[in-house]
Design an enzyme around this catalytic site. Structure first.
Site, PDB file in Angstrom:
ATOM      1  N   ILE A  15      84.602  43.643  17.950  1.00 48.49           N
ATOM      2  CA  ILE A  15      85.429  44.368  18.921  1.00 48.49           C
ATOM      3  C   ILE A  15      86.841  43.787  18.935  1.00 48.49           C
ATOM      4  O   ILE A  15      87.836  44.519  18.905  1.00 48.49           O
ATOM      5  CB  ILE A  15      84.797  44.322  20.333  1.00 48.49           C
ATOM      6  CG1 ILE A  15      83.483  45.107  20.342  1.00 48.49           C
ATOM      7  CG2 ILE A  15      85.752  44.870  21.391  1.00 48.49           C
ATOM      8  CD1 ILE A  15      82.727  45.074  21.659  1.00 48.49           C
ATOM      9  N   ASP A  35      81.824  54.309  28.335  1.00 47.95           N
ATOM     10  CA  ASP A  35      80.890  55.354  28.779  1.00 47.95           C
ATOM     11  C   ASP A  35      81.661  56.556  29.321  1.00 47.95           C
ATOM     12  O   ASP A  35      81.296  57.700  29.067  1.00 47.95           O
ATOM     13  CB  ASP A  35      79.941  54.773  29.836  1.00 47.95           C
ATOM     14  CG  ASP A  35      79.307  53.483  29.351  1.00 47.95           C
ATOM     15  OD1 ASP A  35      78.513  53.547  28.415  1.00 47.95           O
ATOM     16  OD2 ASP A  35      79.651  52.404  29.874  1.00 47.95           O
ATOM     17  N   HIS A  43      76.420  49.220  33.103  1.00 50.28           N
ATOM     18  CA  HIS A  43      76.646  49.583  31.703  1.00 50.28           C
ATOM     19  C   HIS A  43      75.346  49.303  30.935  1.00 50.28           C
ATOM     20  O   HIS A  43      75.201  48.311  30.236  1.00 50.28           O
ATOM     21  CB  HIS A  43      77.805  48.790  31.088  1.00 50.28           C
ATOM     22  CG  HIS A  43      77.873  48.954  29.598  1.00 50.28           C
ATOM     23  ND1 HIS A  43      78.232  50.139  29.006  1.00 50.28           N
ATOM     24  CD2 HIS A  43      77.573  48.116  28.584  1.00 50.28           C
ATOM     25  CE1 HIS A  43      78.154  50.009  27.690  1.00 50.28           C
ATOM     26  NE2 HIS A  43      77.756  48.797  27.413  1.00 50.28           N
ATOM     27  N   ARG A  72      72.131  40.382  20.968  1.00 50.57           N
ATOM     28  CA  ARG A  72      70.675  40.500  21.067  1.00 50.57           C
ATOM     29  C   ARG A  72      70.089  40.442  19.673  1.00 50.57           C
ATOM     30  O   ARG A  72      70.519  41.167  18.778  1.00 50.57           O
ATOM     31  CB  ARG A  72      70.334  41.836  21.711  1.00 50.57           C
ATOM     32  CG  ARG A  72      68.882  41.949  22.081  1.00 50.57           C
ATOM     33  CD  ARG A  72      68.707  43.109  23.030  1.00 50.57           C
ATOM     34  NE  ARG A  72      67.338  43.215  23.456  1.00 50.57           N
ATOM     35  CZ  ARG A  72      66.980  43.872  24.552  1.00 50.57           C
ATOM     36  NH1 ARG A  72      67.881  44.443  25.302  1.00 50.57           N
ATOM     37  NH2 ARG A  72      65.718  43.962  24.891  1.00 50.57           N
TER      38      ARG A  72
END
Ligand code: NAI
Length: 332
Positions: free
Chosen positions: A16, A159, A187, A92
């Protein structure tokens, strides 16, 4: 030309950040006349990669960049910063439970909250992107008691952008014709993407989206599901999580905080709940807000029907559970 401001990006060697830094460096977020000193934080094993990012920033030859400070030390990273993008988090991994992820990340945000408290400007605006973003932001602010809680927010702008893009496609209009779609809550896939207050510009006149779509049942079915699960859909297609769009949204979010909202428009961001709309207090819940003079205000008085109420409660419940788990991790 203004004095340069110090801006920190954490997770600066990651995906990112790679897109986000470019937006900051060319003036998209803080304005075309605002020079920046970029503080780039990552963990020690990533310092080599980060050095490559620093080389590329230099090679972009962008005049607003006055200095770049790569570091693995939070004391250096947060020193005198006026804006903070907390992107870095533990990803994750296969077989990892949501709980394990939460506890690993909450610890990172505790440390970074303490460091912000100690080293950052008291007026710093802190945007948390790293997941679980809402709860990380809550923990971060709890460990930075000298900085107002209102200065912390977590990102649901991706979103919101996803929601507005879906609505524009359905309406067959360019995306800038649609505004005021709302993301309520977390989120995560319990979030509630709400099109009932969105409007579309039809020949210069604002028309409610439900009216423009003749109350299409899609608005409360597939639209909601598509936005809720868009992150997973991108991962399954790209084999990596959203990065370009996440970075764009982080820039949009901070730009809204820094420069304010346009009259008649609101933005969704997760901020500390004051109990508005019957949402429990003291969780970072995504609300529609307007921003003026770098301060947000929750938009009040929007009618909430039964369908919306039940969706808003589900996501609030998840945030209460996350808060409990996070506080338990921190107190150990
Ligand atoms: P990435 O794995 O490419 O980069 C993360 C970077 O953070 C790595 O360079 C890593 O070394 C660094 N990092 C880990 N622990 C750190 C620490 N304690 N201090 C500083 N840096 C640290 O991940 P990517 O794709 O850039 O995503 C970053 C985070 O953003 C993830 O948690 C992801 O789930 C989240 N995300 C949030 C979204 C939102 O809408 N709120 C959307 C998309 C991603």
């Amino acid at each position: 030309m203004a004095q340069p401001i110090r801006v920190v990006v954490t997770g600066a060697a990651g995906q990112i950040a790679y897109s986000l830094i470019y937006q900051l460096a060319k003036g998209d977020v803080f304005g075309p006349n605002q020079p920046v000193i970029l503080h780039l934080l990552d963990i020690p094993p990533m310092m080599g990669v980060l050095e490559g990012v620093v080389m590329e920033i230099a090679d972009c030859a962008l005049p607003l960049v006055r200095e770049v400070i790569p570091t693995a030390d939070v004391a250096v990273a947060f020193k005198d910063v006026e804006a903070a993008f907390l992107v870095g988090a533990m990803p994750r991994r296969e077989g990892m439970e949501r709980k394990d992820l939460l506890s690993a990340n909450v610890k990172i945000f505790k440390v970074q909250g303490e460091a912000l408290d100690k080293y950052a400007k008291k007026s710093v605006l802190v945007l948390v992107v790293g997941n679980p973003a809402n709860t990380n932001a809550l923990i971060c602010s709890k460990y930075a008691p000298s900085i107002p809680r209102e200065n912390f927010s977590a990102m649901t702008r991706l979103d919101q952008n996803r929601a507005q893009a879906q609505l524009a496609a359905r309406l067959k209009v360019p995306v800038d014709k649609v505004k005021n779609a709302i993301i309520w809550g977390n989120h995560s896939n319990t979030q509630f993407p709400d099109a009932s207050h969105a409007v579309v510009d039809v020949n210069g006149k604002d028309v409610p989206v439900p009216q423009a779509l003749n109350n299409d049942p899609w608005l409360t079915n597939d639209f909601v599901k598509t936005v809720q699960t868009r992150g997973a859909a991108v991962i399954s297609a790209r084999k990596m999580s959203s990065a370009l769009s996440a970075a764009k949204a982080a820039g949009d979010h901070m730009k809204t905080l820094w420069q304010g909202t346009t009259p008649g428009q609101f933005a969704s961001m997760a901020v500390i709940s004051d109990g508005s709309y019957g949402v429990p207090a003291d969780i970072m819940y995504s609300f529609p807000v307007t921003v003026k003079d770098k301060k947000w205000t929750i938009v009040q008085g929007l009618p909430i029907n039964e369908f919306a109420r039940s969706k808003m409660d589900v996501t609030a419940k998840e945030l209460l559970e996350e808060r409990e788990e996070a506080l338990a991790v921190c107190s150990h």
